[in-house]
Design a protein around this motif. Structure first.
Motif, PDB file in Angstrom:
ATOM      1  N   TRP A 163       0.844  -1.218   0.000  1.00  0.00           N
ATOM      2  CA  TRP A 163       0.000   0.000   0.000  1.00  0.00           C
ATOM      3  C   TRP A 163       0.869   1.254   0.000  1.00  0.00           C
ATOM      4  O   TRP A 163       0.602   2.199  -0.744  1.00  0.00           O
ATOM      5  CB  TRP A 163      -0.906  -0.029   1.227  1.00  0.00           C
ATOM      6  N   LEU A 164       1.897   1.253   0.830  1.00  0.00           N
ATOM      7  CA  LEU A 164       2.769   2.422   0.910  1.00  0.00           C
ATOM      8  C   LEU A 164       3.475   2.681  -0.416  1.00  0.00           C
ATOM      9  O   LEU A 164       3.554   3.831  -0.883  1.00  0.00           O
ATOM     10  CB  LEU A 164       3.796   2.237   2.025  1.00  0.00           C
ATOM     11  N   LEU A 165       3.988   1.618  -1.043  1.00  0.00           N
ATOM     12  CA  LEU A 165       4.772   1.802  -2.256  1.00  0.00           C
ATOM     13  C   LEU A 165       3.917   1.944  -3.513  1.00  0.00           C
ATOM     14  O   LEU A 165       4.280   2.694  -4.425  1.00  0.00           O
ATOM     15  CB  LEU A 165       5.746   0.632  -2.423  1.00  0.00           C
ATOM     16  N   LEU A 166       2.810   1.220  -3.582  1.00  0.00           N
ATOM     17  CA  LEU A 166       2.013   1.223  -4.810  1.00  0.00           C
ATOM     18  C   LEU A 166       0.934   2.297  -4.817  1.00  0.00           C
ATOM     19  O   LEU A 166       0.485   2.698  -5.902  1.00  0.00           O
ATOM     20  CB  LEU A 166       1.367  -0.150  -5.027  1.00  0.00           C
ATOM     21  N   TRP A 167       0.521   2.751  -3.632  1.00  0.00           N
ATOM     22  CA  TRP A 167      -0.519   3.787  -3.592  1.00  0.00           C
ATOM     23  C   TRP A 167       0.003   5.100  -3.017  1.00  0.00           C
ATOM     24  O   TRP A 167      -0.119   6.152  -3.651  1.00  0.00           O
ATOM     25  CB  TRP A 167      -1.723   3.303  -2.780  1.00  0.00           C
ATOM     26  N   CYS A 168       0.580   5.050  -1.835  1.00  0.00           N
ATOM     27  CA  CYS A 168       0.956   6.291  -1.160  1.00  0.00           C
ATOM     28  C   CYS A 168       2.038   7.077  -1.905  1.00  0.00           C
ATOM     29  O   CYS A 168       1.956   8.300  -2.019  1.00  0.00           O
ATOM     30  CB  CYS A 168       1.410   5.992   0.269  1.00  0.00           C
ATOM     31  N   VAL A 169       3.062   6.387  -2.375  1.00  0.00           N
ATOM     32  CA  VAL A 169       4.139   7.105  -3.068  1.00  0.00           C
ATOM     33  C   VAL A 169       3.628   7.821  -4.314  1.00  0.00           C
ATOM     34  O   VAL A 169       3.852   9.032  -4.478  1.00  0.00           O
ATOM     35  CB  VAL A 169       5.312   6.157  -3.401  1.00  0.00           C
TER      36      VAL A 169
END
Length: 375
Positions: free
Chosen positions: A217-223
């Motif tokens: 989630w952090l790498l694929l959405w948040c970034v």
């Protein structure tokens, strides 16, 4: 000759690609696809979802493959998010996405909740102020750009330095992000909108807690939703208008307001290889195609998305068939209205230079054209 017309002799099968990249169809051409608002929405969803899916698959690969895949997918994902924001939500603010006021509100609230963007009412009020007083100190976009440190009359070197500082500025990143979070979670938005924001947050946390997909989630959405989305918004906004042309005056004539916007067309004329030898001709065309595919196409895919190429048309005729704006703008030029339109060809830097009066960079008046055969 207009740069797009120099491409007329290229293979017919490549013309739709060239129309998309440049934002300009050939004169008297017929569109192969008649776009509709729902198709623009689908395009945004697909562009957002596909690179996320590719990135999710890449988590099963070695790190030396995962890293380059993420670097490639991040700006594409953010471009899809930008398409949903600056195309779909933008048109809902003008009540031009669906045929009903309620329908526009519903679409806007759903997209802005998912994208952590401002709720409908405040967003619409601010955007209509932008249209009423473009590039003035009452325009929120003008104030936003001034806060990043941009100023008119920079040299190209100074402008490039400013861009690097702004893109990697922790202050710019946090100010933009905190504004988005406050608009969703600490606002006086209607109760239903607050419920949507907190409901989406709770559902996200619940799914992540159940699956353990925190890193994904952090790498694929948040970034892409933060660093890339916000910086692609900055780069887009810098070239959206000729911000400093009339010293941020509020009261302008129609002619002055027309000069504030310009068609941001991507590309350059096909090189003239008349009289050149076979090797020189091949090298020139290969270099031109390389720039069209590797330089201008990513700009169109990630930053200058959808109908935003013809942003001057939107300000001259905000109630037009925006989903087919490239064809509509050509027809405007064919109907004796070329005096209301300006344009600049090139890539991101060229458009930023024009938008910020860098040295002597400027937009040029558009010329009259023959009418397109719109289906």
């Amino acid at each position: 000759m207009q740069p797009r017309e120099t491409m007329r002799g290229l293979p017919r099968a490549l013309q739709p690609f060239l129309t998309w990249v440049t934002g300009v169809p050939l004169t008297q051409a017929t569109p192969r696809v008649s776009w509709r608002p729902t198709l623009a929405l689908v395009a945004g969803v697909v562009q957002t979802a596909v690179p996320i899916a590719v990135g999710a698959y890449a988590f099963s690969l070695p790190w030396y493959l995962l890293v380059p895949i993420l670097l490639l997918t991040w700006p594409v994902t953010a471009g899809g998010m930008r398409r949903l924001d600056v195309v779909v939500v933008h048109q809902t603010l003008h009540r031009m996405f669906t045929g009903s006021t309620k329908g526009n509100r519903v679409v806007s609230e759903i997209v802005t909740t998912l994208m952590w963007r401002p709720p409908y009412d405040g967003n619409r009020e601010e955007h209509l102020t932008h249209h009423a007083f473009p590039c003035s100190l009452r325009d929120g976009d003008t104030l936003y750009l001034r806060s990043t440190g941009v100023r008119p009359g920079m040299t190209r070197k100074q402008c490039r330095r400013y861009l690097v500082r702004a893109v990697f500025s922790p202050s710019h990143f946090w100010t933009f992000l905190s504004g988005r979070l406050k608009a969703n979670f600490a606002t006086r938005a209607p109760l239903y909108r607050m419920a949507m924001a907190y409901g989406f947050l709770a559902a996200t946390v619940a799914v992540l807690a159940a699956t353990g997909w925190w890193a994904q989630w952090l790498l694929l959405w948040c970034v892409p939703a933060t660093f890339f989305f916000q910086n692609q918004t900055l780069l887009y906004t810098l070239s959206e208008h000729r911000w400093w042309l009339f010293d941020n005056a509020e009261r302008l004539t129609r002619e002055q307001r027309d000069q504030l916007t310009f068609g941001r067309f991507c590309g350059e004329p096909v090189p003239d290889t008349a009289g050149a030898g076979p090797l020189a001709r091949t090298a020139a065309l290969a270099g031109w195609w390389l720039r069209m595919v590797a330089l201008y196409a990513p700009y169109r895919l990630c930053i200058l998305v959808g109908d935003t190429v013809q942003h001057d048309l939107h300000h001259v005729r905000p109630k037009c068939d925006w989903a087919n704006s490239s064809w509509v703008r050509n027809d405007e030029l064919a109907q004796g209205k070329a005096d209301r339109y300006f344009e600049a060809w090139g890539g991101l830097l060229a458009h930023v230079y024009v938008g910020n009066s860098v040295n002597d960079w400027t937009a040029v008046p558009s010329g009259p054209l023959a009418p397109s055969r719109v289906a």
